[in-house]
Design a protein around this motif. Structure first.
Motif, PDB file in Angstrom:
ATOM      1  N   LEU A 184       1.667  26.523   5.350  1.00  0.00           N
ATOM      2  CA  LEU A 184       2.066  25.415   6.226  1.00  0.00           C
ATOM      3  C   LEU A 184       1.026  24.292   6.263  1.00  0.00           C
ATOM      4  CD1 LEU A 184       3.605  27.461   9.193  1.00  0.00           C
ATOM      5  CD2 LEU A 184       4.848  26.110   7.485  1.00  0.00           C
ATOM      6  N   ASN A 187       0.996  20.596   1.305  1.00  0.00           N
ATOM      7  CA  ASN A 187       2.103  19.640   1.170  1.00  0.00           C
ATOM      8  C   ASN A 187       3.258  20.247   0.371  1.00  0.00           C
ATOM      9  OD1 ASN A 187       0.923  19.760  -1.345  1.00  0.00           O
ATOM     10  ND2 ASN A 187       0.583  17.568  -1.587  1.00  0.00           N
ATOM     11  N   TRP A 188       3.307  21.576   0.274  1.00  0.00           N
ATOM     12  CA  TRP A 188       4.371  22.222  -0.510  1.00  0.00           C
ATOM     13  C   TRP A 188       5.732  22.060   0.156  1.00  0.00           C
ATOM     14  CZ3 TRP A 188       7.372  26.910   0.278  1.00  0.00           C
ATOM     15  CH2 TRP A 188       8.140  27.256  -0.850  1.00  0.00           C
ATOM     16  N   THR A 189       6.721  21.786  -0.676  1.00  0.00           N
ATOM     17  CA  THR A 189       8.126  21.795  -0.241  1.00  0.00           C
ATOM     18  C   THR A 189       8.889  22.704  -1.193  1.00  0.00           C
ATOM     19  OG1 THR A 189       8.420  19.765  -1.546  1.00  0.00           O
ATOM     20  CG2 THR A 189       8.150  19.500   0.849  1.00  0.00           C
ATOM     21  N   PRO A 190      10.014  23.273  -0.744  1.00  0.00           N
ATOM     22  CA  PRO A 190      10.703  24.309  -1.547  1.00  0.00           C
ATOM     23  C   PRO A 190      11.182  23.860  -2.920  1.00  0.00           C
ATOM     24  CG  PRO A 190      11.547  24.252   0.700  1.00  0.00           C
ATOM     25  CD  PRO A 190      10.645  23.083   0.566  1.00  0.00           C
ATOM     26  N   ASP A 191      11.220  22.539  -3.158  1.00  0.00           N
ATOM     27  CA  ASP A 191      11.683  22.052  -4.462  1.00  0.00           C
ATOM     28  C   ASP A 191      10.547  21.949  -5.483  1.00  0.00           C
ATOM     29  OD1 ASP A 191      10.512  20.039  -2.910  1.00  0.00           O
ATOM     30  OD2 ASP A 191      11.593  18.440  -3.944  1.00  0.00           O
ATOM     31  N   ARG A 192       9.323  22.366  -5.087  1.00  0.00           N
ATOM     32  CA  ARG A 192       8.168  22.249  -5.984  1.00  0.00           C
ATOM     33  C   ARG A 192       7.709  23.630  -6.450  1.00  0.00           C
ATOM     34  NH1 ARG A 192       3.995  18.278  -2.934  1.00  0.00           N
ATOM     35  NH2 ARG A 192       2.954  18.443  -4.940  1.00  0.00           N
ATOM     36  N   GLY A 212      10.280  28.773   2.491  1.00  0.00           N
ATOM     37  CA  GLY A 212      11.138  27.990   1.604  1.00  0.00           C
ATOM     38  C   GLY A 212      12.618  28.135   1.910  1.00  0.00           C
ATOM     39  N   ASN A 214      13.712  29.131   4.915  1.00  0.00           N
ATOM     40  CA  ASN A 214      13.824  29.052   6.377  1.00  0.00           C
ATOM     41  C   ASN A 214      14.302  30.374   6.993  1.00  0.00           C
ATOM     42  OD1 ASN A 214      13.371  27.510   8.723  1.00  0.00           O
ATOM     43  ND2 ASN A 214      15.555  27.130   8.950  1.00  0.00           N
ATOM     44  N   GLN A 251      18.734  28.217  -1.233  1.00  0.00           N
ATOM     45  CA  GLN A 251      17.661  27.322  -1.686  1.00  0.00           C
ATOM     46  C   GLN A 251      16.950  27.926  -2.897  1.00  0.00           C
ATOM     47  OE1 GLN A 251      16.273  24.186  -0.656  1.00  0.00           O
ATOM     48  NE2 GLN A 251      15.106  24.562  -2.518  1.00  0.00           N
ATOM     49  N   ARG A 374       0.807  11.890  -6.079  1.00  0.00           N
ATOM     50  CA  ARG A 374       2.083  11.961  -5.360  1.00  0.00           C
ATOM     51  C   ARG A 374       3.253  11.956  -6.315  1.00  0.00           C
ATOM     52  NH1 ARG A 374       2.515   8.876   0.344  1.00  0.00           N
ATOM     53  NH2 ARG A 374       0.927  10.087   1.419  1.00  0.00           N
TER      54      ARG A 374
END
Length: 379
Positions: A184, A187-192, A212, A214, A251, A374
């Motif tokens: 948490l 900057n990880w998001t589930p699409d990476r 990822g 939820n 996801q 980025r």
């Protein structure tokens, strides 16, 4: 429904994360050292136990008051509405702690609180003898700090880090709550893409997969307060239904974990399958120096060996050098490493963008953060 004063306890350094989680569930809160205080009803107790990834446990504050004498502790504890919480057959052990207080004998404080509760319950239940204590368990704590007594009731039972998926663990397992915090704080998001090159028994990749998709971290376990009469089964059903509805099982995730030890890799795979995530995470036996990838804009999180034992340090620092060399061209990747070695940056070969102090158990560590380029919006 009744409103309670609730406390989410937290490891040092994670208070702000726990507070954010509490607010994300819809509860306003205040933050203090090691605790986040907020108001909530029975549903809030169930939801917070199911959803808080970085908290240690959820407690109900039964009372808080000044106590400089044993008589004061006894009378003020006795004045609390114990019958609202404890049935006649309740099993209610009392634990305690005391810091900078006149009442410094913890066993005496525990005994007095216990006696005061018994007196209150005797009067309410019109009972003269001892209570059998053969019913549901209610764990009570009296915590004295600077002559203020805080009496709480633990709703969680086993700490919230015990998710229920860890079939096996290595010698120095990372707590699931801290592993979730490490994810948490990035900057990880589930699409990476997500990589843990020191996966051990798989805790960080598993926590990443839960985040990822939820999935509520407490979905696979039971809580002490599920046995209590004043929180109905319907409340727990409602909270679990909400957790099921909010999970995003569709996801897609790209999560990879590796470790130098094949036994740990096998252990990680078993734990991932126990969590219901075995098909989502790839594990492989590999040394960090051999890591290569063509993927872009990924995140690497690691809890590498620290070299805490005297003879280990040179080998660990050599491994930091090899890791720095393996990662040096990953300019679109963000890299996060937690270690107690204050010379980490020198051996890794690069100064961190940012450092954050964290405690891994009682070990003071730094979380070294290297932010990659980025991702362009049109990617």
């Amino acid at each position: 429904m009744k409103t309670y004063q609730l406390i989410a306890t937290s490891a040092m350094g994670l208070e702000a994360l726990v507070a954010k989680e509490v607010r994300d569930l819809g509860y306003e809160c205040t933050v203090d050292n090691g605790k986040i205080t907020f108001k909530g009803d029975e549903l809030a107790i169930a939801r917070c136990n199911l959803w808080l990834r970085t908290a240690d446990r959820i407690k109900i504050a039964i009372g808080e008051f000044k106590a400089t004498t044993f008589d004061e502790l006894f009378e003020k504890t006795k004045a609390l509405p114990w019958e609202d919480f404890l049935p006649e057959d309740a099993e209610f052990p009392v634990t305690g702690k005391s810091v900078k207080s006149k009442l410094f004998s913890v066993p005496d404080c525990q005994a007095i609180v216990k006696k005061a509760i018994v007196e209150r319950l005797r009067k309410h239940y019109k009972k003269t003898g001892w209570f059998e204590e053969n019913g549901p368990l209610y764990k009570i704590e009296v915590a004295l700090h600077k002559d203020t007594a805080l009496i709480t009731l633990d709703t969680s039972g086993s700490g919230l880090h015990k998710r229920g998926y860890r079939v096996e663990q290595g010698e120095a397992p990372l707590k699931e709550t801290l592993a979730a915090a490490l994810v948490l704080l990035t900057n990880w998001t589930p699409d990476r893409p997500f990589v843990d090159p020191f996966c051990g028994s798989g805790t960080i990749p598993i926590e990443a997969a839960l985040i990822g998709q939820n999935i509520a971290p407490g979905f696979n376990r039971e809580f002490l307060s599920e046995q209590w009469g004043f929180i109905s089964e319907k409340i727990w059903d409602e909270a679990r239904t909400e957790a099921e509805d909010k999970a995003n099982y569709d996801q897609p995730l790209d999560i990879f974990g590796s470790d130098i030890d094949h036994r740990m890799v096998n252990m990680a795979q078993e734990n991932a399958f126990e969590a219901g995530l075995g098909d989502l995470i790839t594990f492989k036996q590999m040394q960090v120096r051999d890591f290569t990838t063509q993927k872009q804009y990924g995140v690497i999180i690691g809890n590498p060996p620290y070299g805490e034992r005297l003879g280990d340090k040179p080998a660990v620092q050599k491994m930091y050098q090899e890791m720095g060399h393996a990662f040096k061209d990953l300019d679109t990747w963000s890299i996060y490493m937690m270690t107690s070695d204050e010379e980490f940056e020198a051996f890794y070969g690069k100064q961190a963008t940012k450092k954050r102090k964290l405690f891994n158990g009682f070990i003071k560590t730094d979380y070294y953060q290297y932010w990659g380029k980025r991702k362009p919006k049109n990617c």
